[in-house]
Write a protein that holds these residues in place. Structure first.
Motif, PDB file in Angstrom:
ATOM      1  N   ALA A 112       0.831  -1.201   0.000  1.00  0.00           N
ATOM      2  CA  ALA A 112       0.000   0.000   0.000  1.00  0.00           C
ATOM      3  C   ALA A 112       0.864   1.248   0.000  1.00  0.00           C
ATOM      4  CB  ALA A 112      -0.930  -0.007   1.214  1.00  0.00           C
ATOM      5  N   ARG A 113       1.914   1.246   0.799  1.00  0.00           N
ATOM      6  CA  ARG A 113       2.821   2.391   0.828  1.00  0.00           C
ATOM      7  C   ARG A 113       3.472   2.597  -0.534  1.00  0.00           C
ATOM      8  NH1 ARG A 113       7.279   2.208   5.035  1.00  0.00           N
ATOM      9  NH2 ARG A 113       7.635   4.240   4.076  1.00  0.00           N
ATOM     10  N   CYS A 114       3.854   1.522  -1.187  1.00  0.00           N
ATOM     11  CA  CYS A 114       4.496   1.622  -2.496  1.00  0.00           C
ATOM     12  C   CYS A 114       3.578   2.326  -3.495  1.00  0.00           C
ATOM     13  CB  CYS A 114       4.874   0.230  -2.990  1.00  0.00           C
ATOM     14  SG  CYS A 114       5.801   0.230  -4.538  1.00  0.00           S
ATOM     15  N   ILE A 115       2.319   1.937  -3.508  1.00  0.00           N
ATOM     16  CA  ILE A 115       1.361   2.527  -4.448  1.00  0.00           C
ATOM     17  C   ILE A 115       1.122   3.999  -4.133  1.00  0.00           C
ATOM     18  CG2 ILE A 115      -1.050   2.464  -5.209  1.00  0.00           C
ATOM     19  CD1 ILE A 115      -0.914  -0.611  -4.677  1.00  0.00           C
ATOM     20  N   ILE A 116       0.890   4.297  -2.864  1.00  0.00           N
ATOM     21  CA  ILE A 116       0.502   5.654  -2.472  1.00  0.00           C
ATOM     22  C   ILE A 116       1.693   6.610  -2.487  1.00  0.00           C
ATOM     23  CG2 ILE A 116      -0.378   7.039  -0.547  1.00  0.00           C
ATOM     24  CD1 ILE A 116      -1.962   4.415   0.241  1.00  0.00           C
ATOM     25  N   GLU A 117       2.813   6.188  -1.909  1.00  0.00           N
ATOM     26  CA  GLU A 117       3.949   7.097  -1.787  1.00  0.00           C
ATOM     27  C   GLU A 117       4.649   7.354  -3.115  1.00  0.00           C
ATOM     28  OE1 GLU A 117       6.418   7.092   1.709  1.00  0.00           O
ATOM     29  OE2 GLU A 117       5.152   5.538   2.607  1.00  0.00           O
ATOM     30  N   SER A 118       4.527   6.429  -4.054  1.00  0.00           N
ATOM     31  CA  SER A 118       5.083   6.687  -5.387  1.00  0.00           C
ATOM     32  C   SER A 118       4.356   7.865  -6.025  1.00  0.00           C
ATOM     33  CB  SER A 118       4.955   5.438  -6.263  1.00  0.00           C
ATOM     34  OG  SER A 118       5.735   4.376  -5.752  1.00  0.00           O
ATOM     35  N   ALA A 119       3.049   7.900  -5.885  1.00  0.00           N
ATOM     36  CA  ALA A 119       2.261   9.010  -6.434  1.00  0.00           C
ATOM     37  C   ALA A 119       2.579  10.316  -5.713  1.00  0.00           C
ATOM     38  CB  ALA A 119       0.774   8.686  -6.336  1.00  0.00           C
ATOM     39  N   ILE A 120       2.785  10.231  -4.398  1.00  0.00           N
ATOM     40  CA  ILE A 120       3.115  11.432  -3.630  1.00  0.00           C
ATOM     41  C   ILE A 120       4.472  11.986  -4.048  1.00  0.00           C
ATOM     42  CG2 ILE A 120       3.747  12.227  -1.308  1.00  0.00           C
ATOM     43  CD1 ILE A 120       1.465  10.470  -0.247  1.00  0.00           C
ATOM     44  N   ALA A 121       5.456  11.100  -4.245  1.00  0.00           N
ATOM     45  CA  ALA A 121       6.781  11.556  -4.679  1.00  0.00           C
ATOM     46  C   ALA A 121       6.698  12.231  -6.043  1.00  0.00           C
ATOM     47  CB  ALA A 121       7.745  10.370  -4.721  1.00  0.00           C
ATOM     48  N   GLU A 122       5.895  11.672  -6.926  1.00  0.00           N
ATOM     49  CA  GLU A 122       5.720  12.270  -8.252  1.00  0.00           C
ATOM     50  C   GLU A 122       5.158  13.688  -8.134  1.00  0.00           C
ATOM     51  OE1 GLU A 122       3.352  11.344 -12.472  1.00  0.00           O
ATOM     52  OE2 GLU A 122       2.954  10.130 -10.687  1.00  0.00           O
ATOM     53  N   GLU A 123       4.135  13.855  -7.302  1.00  0.00           N
ATOM     54  CA  GLU A 123       3.535  15.176  -7.132  1.00  0.00           C
ATOM     55  C   GLU A 123       4.489  16.128  -6.413  1.00  0.00           C
ATOM     56  OE1 GLU A 123       0.538  18.011  -7.689  1.00  0.00           O
ATOM     57  OE2 GLU A 123       0.871  16.035  -8.580  1.00  0.00           O
ATOM     58  N   ALA A 124       5.239  15.602  -5.445  1.00  0.00           N
ATOM     59  CA  ALA A 124       6.185  16.445  -4.703  1.00  0.00           C
ATOM     60  C   ALA A 124       7.235  17.037  -5.622  1.00  0.00           C
ATOM     61  CB  ALA A 124       6.845  15.633  -3.589  1.00  0.00           C
ATOM     62  N   ALA A 125       7.645  16.286  -6.645  1.00  0.00           N
ATOM     63  CA  ALA A 125       8.650  16.791  -7.588  1.00  0.00           C
ATOM     64  C   ALA A 125       8.141  18.008  -8.356  1.00  0.00           C
ATOM     65  CB  ALA A 125       9.045  15.683  -8.561  1.00  0.00           C
ATOM     66  N   ARG A 126       6.840  18.179  -8.429  1.00  0.00           N
ATOM     67  CA  ARG A 126       6.255  19.332  -9.123  1.00  0.00           C
ATOM     68  C   ARG A 126       6.164  20.566  -8.216  1.00  0.00           C
ATOM     69  NH1 ARG A 126       2.419  15.103 -10.944  1.00  0.00           N
ATOM     70  NH2 ARG A 126       3.013  14.518 -13.080  1.00  0.00           N
ATOM     71  N   HIS A 127       6.319  20.352  -6.903  1.00  0.00           N
ATOM     72  CA  HIS A 127       6.143  21.450  -5.942  1.00  0.00           C
ATOM     73  C   HIS A 127       7.421  21.776  -5.171  1.00  0.00           C
ATOM     74  CE1 HIS A 127       1.650  21.523  -6.119  1.00  0.00           C
ATOM     75  NE2 HIS A 127       1.814  20.248  -6.459  1.00  0.00           N
ATOM     76  N   VAL A 128       8.430  20.961  -5.284  1.00  0.00           N
ATOM     77  CA  VAL A 128       9.588  21.062  -4.402  1.00  0.00           C
ATOM     78  C   VAL A 128      10.316  22.402  -4.569  1.00  0.00           C
ATOM     79  CG1 VAL A 128      11.242  19.981  -6.012  1.00  0.00           C
ATOM     80  CG2 VAL A 128      11.569  19.746  -3.532  1.00  0.00           C
ATOM     81  N   ASP A 129      10.844  22.899  -3.445  1.00  0.00           N
ATOM     82  CA  ASP A 129      11.684  24.096  -3.460  1.00  0.00           C
ATOM     83  C   ASP A 129      12.934  23.820  -2.622  1.00  0.00           C
ATOM     84  OD1 ASP A 129      10.837  24.189  -0.816  1.00  0.00           O
ATOM     85  OD2 ASP A 129       9.430  25.845  -1.132  1.00  0.00           O
ATOM     86  N   GLU A 130      13.788  24.817  -2.493  1.00  0.00           N
ATOM     87  CA  GLU A 130      15.048  24.616  -1.775  1.00  0.00           C
ATOM     88  C   GLU A 130      14.814  24.290  -0.298  1.00  0.00           C
ATOM     89  OE1 GLU A 130      18.044  24.327  -3.048  1.00  0.00           O
ATOM     90  OE2 GLU A 130      17.046  24.487  -4.985  1.00  0.00           O
ATOM     91  N   THR A 131      13.768  24.846   0.274  1.00  0.00           N
ATOM     92  CA  THR A 131      13.470  24.547   1.682  1.00  0.00           C
ATOM     93  C   THR A 131      13.150  23.068   1.867  1.00  0.00           C
ATOM     94  OG1 THR A 131      12.622  26.778   2.051  1.00  0.00           O
ATOM     95  CG2 THR A 131      11.940  25.078   3.615  1.00  0.00           C
TER      96      THR A 131
END
Length: 237
Positions: free
Chosen positions: A98-117
Motif C-alpha cells: 500500500a505504501r508503495c502505491i501511495i507514496e510513489s504518487a506522492i513523490a511524483e507530485e512532490a517533484a512538481r512542488h519542491v523548493d530549496e526549503t
C-alpha cells in the motif's frame, strides 16, 4: 492435512490452520515445520504470506523461529497461548505494498512542488540518518521523518497525517517481530542510499524519476523482509 486457502486475509487463515494442526498434536511439540516453500505450496499462498503467518504464531508463543534452521513447535502449555485478535492489524506485506502505491504518487507530485526549503529538510534528515545506522529505533524515526517530509513538500497536511498513519501500522507486534529478523545496519544503509536517489530525483524536479525512485525503494523494502526463515536459500517467488 493442509487445505488451500481463499484470498481473504490469507496470513490469518494460514496462521489459523497451522495453529489448529499444532494444538491438535498433528504437528507435535518440538517438531520442525515443513520448509516455507512446501508450506506455501500446501496452503496455496505465497511465501511472504507464510512468513507473516509464522510471525503471528511466534508472537503467540506456539512456534520458535531459528534462522537458518527452520521453524519449530514451541515447548509450552497450549492453554497459555494468547491468540492475536483477527483484526489486530494489516499484514506487513500488505502495508508495504500500500505504501508503495501511495507514496510513489506522492513523490511524483512532490517533484512538481519542491523548493530549496524542502530539499534542505530532506538533506538534514539524511545527514542524521547517516549517523544512526547502528541505532534501529533512531533510524526508524528518521525513516518516518523522511517519508512524511516528502508529503510536506506538497503542502497538504492531510497527506502528511495519512503517510504517518500508514507508516505507524508497522508498530504492530508481528511487524516488529518480522523487522527484528531482517532489519539492521545493512538494511538501513541500503534504505539510506535509496533515499538519496529519491532526494536527487526531487531536487531535479523530475516527477517520473521521483515516482520510480520511490517505487523501487519500497519494492526493495519488501524484498528485504522476504528472506527465508528456513534452511533452504531464498529464491524468487
Amino acid at each position: 492435512m493442509f487445505v488451500a486457502l481463499e484470498p481473504r486475509r490469507l496470513y490469518r487463515q494460514a496462521a489459523e490452520q497451522l495453529r489448529t494442526l499444532i494444538q491438535s498434536g498433528e504437528i507435535p511439540v518440538g517438531e520442525r515445520l515443513p520448509a516455507e516453500r512446501e508450506l506455501a505450496e500446501r496452503l496455496g499462498v505465497s511465501r511472504p504470506t507464510v512468513r507473516e503467518a509464522l510471525i503471528v504464531l511466534e508472537v503467540e508463543g506456539l512456534v520458535q523461529i531459528r534462522m537458518g534452521s527452520g521453524v519449530y513447535v514451541n515447548r509450552r502449555v497450549a492453554g497459555d497461548t494468547k491468540i492475536l485478535a483477527a483484526d489486530d492489524s494489516e499484514a506487513p506485506f500488505e502495508i508495504l505494498q500500500a505504501r508503495c502505491i501511495i507514496e510513489s504518487a506522492i513523490a511524483e507530485e512532490a517533484a512538481r512542488h519542491v523548493d530549496e526549503t524542502g530539499i534542505r529538510s530532506l538533506d538534514l534528515i539524511l545527514e542524521e540518518m547517516e549517523d544512526a545506522l547502528e541505532n534501529s529505533e533512531r533510524a526508524l524515526a528518521l525513516d518516518r521523518a523522511f517519508h512524511t517530509a516528502i508529503a510536506d513538500i506538497i503542502g497538504n497536511s492531510s497527506l502528511n497525517v495519512f503517510i504517518g498513519l500508514i507508516y505507524d501500522k508497522r508498530s504492530s507486534p508481528f511487524f516488529e517481530k518480522l523487522a527484528s529478523y531482517f532489519e539492521g545496519p545493512h538494511t538501513w544503509r541500503a534504505a539510506l542510499e535509496e533515499h538519496r536517489i529519491i532526494r536527487n530525483a526531487l531536487a531535479a524536479r523530475d516527477p517520473a524519476a521521483a515516482r520510480e525512485a520511490m517505487r523501487m525503494h519500497l519494492t526493495l523494502s519488501q524484498k528485504r523482509f522476504s528472506e527465508s526463515f528456513g534452511e533452504e536459500p531464498t529464491r524468487e517467488e
